[in-house]
Write a protein that holds these residues in place. Structure first.
Motif, short mmCIF file in Angstrom:
data_model
loop_
_atom_site.label_atom_id
_atom_site.label_comp_id
_atom_site.label_asym_id
_atom_site.label_seq_id
_atom_site.Cartn_x
_atom_site.Cartn_y
_atom_site.Cartn_z
N HIS A 86 55.32 80.33 37.96
CA HIS A 86 56.41 79.67 37.24
C HIS A 86 56.68 80.30 35.90
O HIS A 86 56.73 79.62 34.87
CB HIS A 86 56.15 78.17 37.09
N PHE A 88 59.17 82.16 33.22
CA PHE A 88 60.59 81.98 32.96
C PHE A 88 61.33 83.25 33.36
O PHE A 88 61.12 84.30 32.74
CB PHE A 88 60.82 81.64 31.49
N HIS A 90 64.27 84.35 32.94
CA HIS A 90 65.23 84.95 32.02
C HIS A 90 64.56 85.59 30.81
O HIS A 90 65.25 86.13 29.96
CB HIS A 90 66.24 83.90 31.57
N TYR A 99 56.10 82.03 24.50
CA TYR A 99 56.86 80.76 24.56
C TYR A 99 56.04 79.59 24.01
O TYR A 99 56.51 78.81 23.19
CB TYR A 99 57.29 80.47 26.00
N SER A 129 60.52 92.95 32.96
CA SER A 129 61.08 91.70 33.44
C SER A 129 60.03 91.07 34.36
O SER A 129 59.34 91.78 35.09
CB SER A 129 62.36 91.99 34.22
N ASN A 131 60.44 89.59 36.97
CA ASN A 131 60.79 89.76 38.38
C ASN A 131 60.23 91.05 38.97
O ASN A 131 60.29 91.26 40.18
CB ASN A 131 62.30 89.73 38.55
N GLN A 132 59.72 91.92 38.10
CA GLN A 132 59.17 93.18 38.61
C GLN A 132 57.66 93.12 38.77
O GLN A 132 57.04 94.13 39.08
CB GLN A 132 59.49 94.31 37.62
N ASP B 119 63.87 75.55 39.52
CA ASP B 119 62.65 74.86 39.93
C ASP B 119 62.23 73.89 38.82
O ASP B 119 62.01 74.31 37.69
CB ASP B 119 61.56 75.93 40.15
N LEU B 122 59.55 74.77 36.37
CA LEU B 122 59.79 75.63 35.21
C LEU B 122 59.96 74.78 33.97
O LEU B 122 59.46 75.11 32.89
CB LEU B 122 61.05 76.47 35.41
N ALA B 126 57.49 74.51 30.66
CA ALA B 126 57.95 74.55 29.27
C ALA B 126 57.44 73.35 28.49
O ALA B 126 56.98 73.47 27.36
CB ALA B 126 59.47 74.60 29.23
N THR B 139 66.34 76.08 26.06
CA THR B 139 65.68 77.39 26.18
C THR B 139 65.35 77.75 27.64
O THR B 139 65.03 78.89 27.93
CB THR B 139 64.37 77.44 25.36
N VAL B 140 65.40 76.78 28.53
CA VAL B 140 65.10 77.10 29.94
C VAL B 140 66.30 76.78 30.84
O VAL B 140 66.83 77.66 31.51
CB VAL B 140 63.84 76.34 30.43
N PRO B 143 69.92 78.75 29.71
CA PRO B 143 70.04 80.18 30.09
C PRO B 143 69.98 80.41 31.59
O PRO B 143 70.63 81.32 32.10
CB PRO B 143 68.85 80.85 29.39
N LEU B 144 69.21 79.54 32.30
CA LEU B 144 69.12 79.76 33.75
C LEU B 144 70.37 79.35 34.49
O LEU B 144 70.62 79.81 35.60
CB LEU B 144 67.89 79.03 34.32
N ARG B 227 68.82 90.24 34.37
CA ARG B 227 67.73 89.45 34.94
C ARG B 227 66.74 90.33 35.67
O ARG B 227 65.53 90.12 35.60
CB ARG B 227 68.33 88.41 35.89
N GLN B 228 67.30 91.34 36.36
CA GLN B 228 66.40 92.23 37.11
C GLN B 228 65.73 93.23 36.18
O GLN B 228 64.70 93.78 36.50
CB GLN B 228 67.18 92.98 38.20
N GLY B 229 66.36 93.42 35.00
CA GLY B 229 65.81 94.26 33.91
C GLY B 229 65.21 95.52 34.38
O GLY B 229 64.17 95.95 34.04
#
Lengths: 351, 229
Positions: A86, A88, A90, A99, A129, A131-132, B119, B122, B126, B139-140, B143-144, B227-229
């Motif tokens: 879990h 974040f 973003h 955080y 990121s 996600n990687q 989810d 998440l 936080a 903050t969660v 942005p999501l 997002r995939q950065g």
């Protein structure tokens, strides 16, 4: 850490009851699914409110139904590492890690990002990121994120159950090392006895929504003798590896054990099943098993499936399991010295 | 002859202004309503949901008429506004109100779809890391659901640009004051020889809508990529 809990909660047909006081740094919460482990976690974090009772953490009241105290989750200083990381999505790894720290009062911030990232070996991932990341990396970042919030209590809620066995074996050392190093007290919630034995000193054993007993993982493992198909798993601390022909010789107390070469010759904890140990009354002649060591029988425990033999091998303890007929033929009695044969390939690294 | 007459230009400008202001008002409002519908434990959520979605199924003229009853001088709210010296009916602000009410269901639906993808764990994570409910929201959750906000904003803007029925009842059709593109086209279609003026405004509508859709796609693409950065 001192945790005092006295709680009742009804959730539909399920009722949860727990009353305990526990002091320590490494506490386990053990039980099958539906036993109340997760309910305890949710009551401690404040996502569930108990019908009755009280929670006190280090003398600080988090919940009291009588005084109508119910601190919100963000005020409780109880962080969680979930089954799935879990993170974040973003935020990059660094901002995920920070955080919680950013929301911790400055004087309470005892850990810094660099130290935690280094201990968890995630420094090269900081700008990535999330996600990687691989599953194991994600879980390490989640642990780092929780540690950096410097909580009074960390709840590790089945943190490894979503990972495969190989990854679990890789992460347990990180967990153990960083939790010890940063001295954050934790509740380790799991249904895995092996994890309980490696990572906890005391165990709250739950079943049917109730706290059954406050015990330790070793006692739980012994209680389960004969119930597990893989037998009782001995945990051996082996050190000082050296090459012996094509094998590796490790020191085990005053004994030397030969192991088949595994990934790297490093000291650590190894698993050995009680069913992989052969017992001989006299010193056998030629033998394919590479380890033959003497041991003294200290205790015999008869269970449904056979007999568990507790052995003292020059100061080190080991449990072997044999069927009743074999125990009779070997004339096993406490105090008797026998020989143990163990194959070099029977060991598996735990951490 | 110019492509667009001065009143046409005023209509284009007014339409853009009304749609923009309506979208800017509907965004935070839609976000809060979606949050209430998805995350809060409020009772009577279904009732609220129905109320928000009513403008989607009712004819806009009905909405316009109901708003006129409420906001008119003798209306429940209008009487009160009148005492404060605020006049809404037959001003461009009335057009904005009509567009907000008509566009809100689209906004709330889009954001809600985005929020439901988040989810809840998440948000829990936080909270256990020290974020208050509001902190976690900004903050969660915010942005999501940014992509959902972009989509909701685009839909509301588009809906506002085309709003006719509620606007004409609430704001009237006063050239240069409350006449938006659809109302101007309606006027053109009622006068002999108005085809070229109507067509020019149609063309402008097509261009604005198309540019907006493209902008929406580019924004969503950029968000996915970051997002995939």
């Amino acid at each position: 850490m001192q945790l005092d809990v006295n709680l009742d909660k009804k959730l539909g047909d399920f009722s949860f009851t727990a009353q305990f006081s526990v002091t320590g740094q490494r506490i386990g919460v053990f039980g099958p699914s539906g036993s109340g482990k997760s309910t305890l976690g949710n009551l401690l974090t404040g996502f569930l409110s108990a019908d009755n009772g009280r929670i006190e953490l280090d003398g600080h009241c988090l919940f009291d139904s009588r005084r109508r105290t119910n601190l919100s989750p963000d005020k409780r200083r109880v962080a969680v590492v979930f089954q799935h990381a879990h993170l974040f999505p973003h935020l990059d790894v660094r901002r995920n890690l920070l955080y919680g720290q950013r929301r911790t009062p400055t004087k309470r911030r005892t850990l810094d990002l660099d130290a935690v990232a280094a201990a968890l070996e995630i420094t090269p991932l900081l700008e990535r990121s999330v996600n990687q990341l691989s599953g194991g990396e994600k879980q390490r970042v989640a642990l780092g994120r929780a540690l950096l919030a410097c909580p009074d209590l960390l709840i590790l809620d089945e943190p490894l159950s979503a990972l495969d066995r190989r990854l679990k074996e890789q992460i347990i050392p990180f967990l153990d090392r960083s939790l010890r190093r940063f001295e954050i007290p934790y509740l380790y919630v799991s249904h895995s006895l092996a994890e309980m034995r490696l990572l906890t000193d005391q165990v709250l054993h739950f079943g049917g929504g109730r706290l059954q007993v406050l015990t330790d993982a070793e006692s739980l493992a012994l209680e389960r003798l004969g119930q597990d198909r893989d037998g009782y798993i001995n945990h051996l601390q082996l050190s000082d590896p050296r090459e012996v022909g094509s094998l590796l010789g490790y020191r085990w107390g005053r004994n030397e054990l030969l192991l088949k070469v595994q990934e790297k010759p490093e000291s650590g904890y190894f698993a050995l099943s009680s069913k992989d140990i052969l017992l001989f009354r006299k010193h056998p002649q030629a033998l394919s098993a590479r380890n033959l060591i003497p041991g003294t029988v200290t205790e015999l425990m008869t269970h449904r499936g056979g007999v568990a033999v507790k052995l003292d091998c020059q100061g080190e303890n080991l449990i072997a399991e044999v069927v009743r007929e074999a125990a009779a033929e070997l004339e096993l009695t406490a105090g008797r010295t026998i020989y143990l044969a163990i194959k070099a390939s029977a060991f598996r690294r735990l951490m | 002859m110019d492509f667009l007459s001065p009143t046409d230009l005023q209509a284009v400008w007014l339409s853009a202004r009304v749609a923009t202001v309506a979208t800017l008002i509907a965004l935070p409002l839609g976000f809060l309503l979606a949050w209430v519908l998805v995350f809060s434990r409020l009772r009577g959520k279904a009732l609220l949901d129905g109320l928000i979605n009513l403008p989607l199924v009712l004819p806009p003229v009905v909405i316009g008429y109901l708003l006129l009853l409420m906001l008119g001088r003798r209306g429940v709210i209008g009487r009160w506004l009148d005492r404060l010296g605020i006049e809404l009916i037959f001003t461009w602000k009335a057009a904005v109100i009509a567009c907000v009410v008509i566009g809100l269901p689209l906004m709330v639906r889009s954001i809600r779809l985005g929020m439901e993808q988040i989810d809840p764990q998440l948000v829990h994570a936080a909270r256990t890391l020290g974020a208050s409910r509001r902190d976690a929201l900004f903050t969660v959750v915010l942005p999501l659901c940014a992509p959902a906000l972009v989509t909701g904003g685009t839909l509301t803007f588009a809906r506002s640009l085309g709003e006719f029925g509620a606007t004409i009842l609430l704001a009237g059709n006063i050239p240069g004051l409350t006449q938006t593109i659809p109302l101007a086209i309606y006027d053109y279609s009622n006068v002999p020889g108005g085809e070229s003026g109507a067509l020019a405004l149609c063309l402008v509508s097509i261009v604005i809508s198309y540019l907006m859709l493209m902008g929406n796609e580019v924004l969503l693409w950029k968000m996915r990529r970051s997002r995939q950065g």
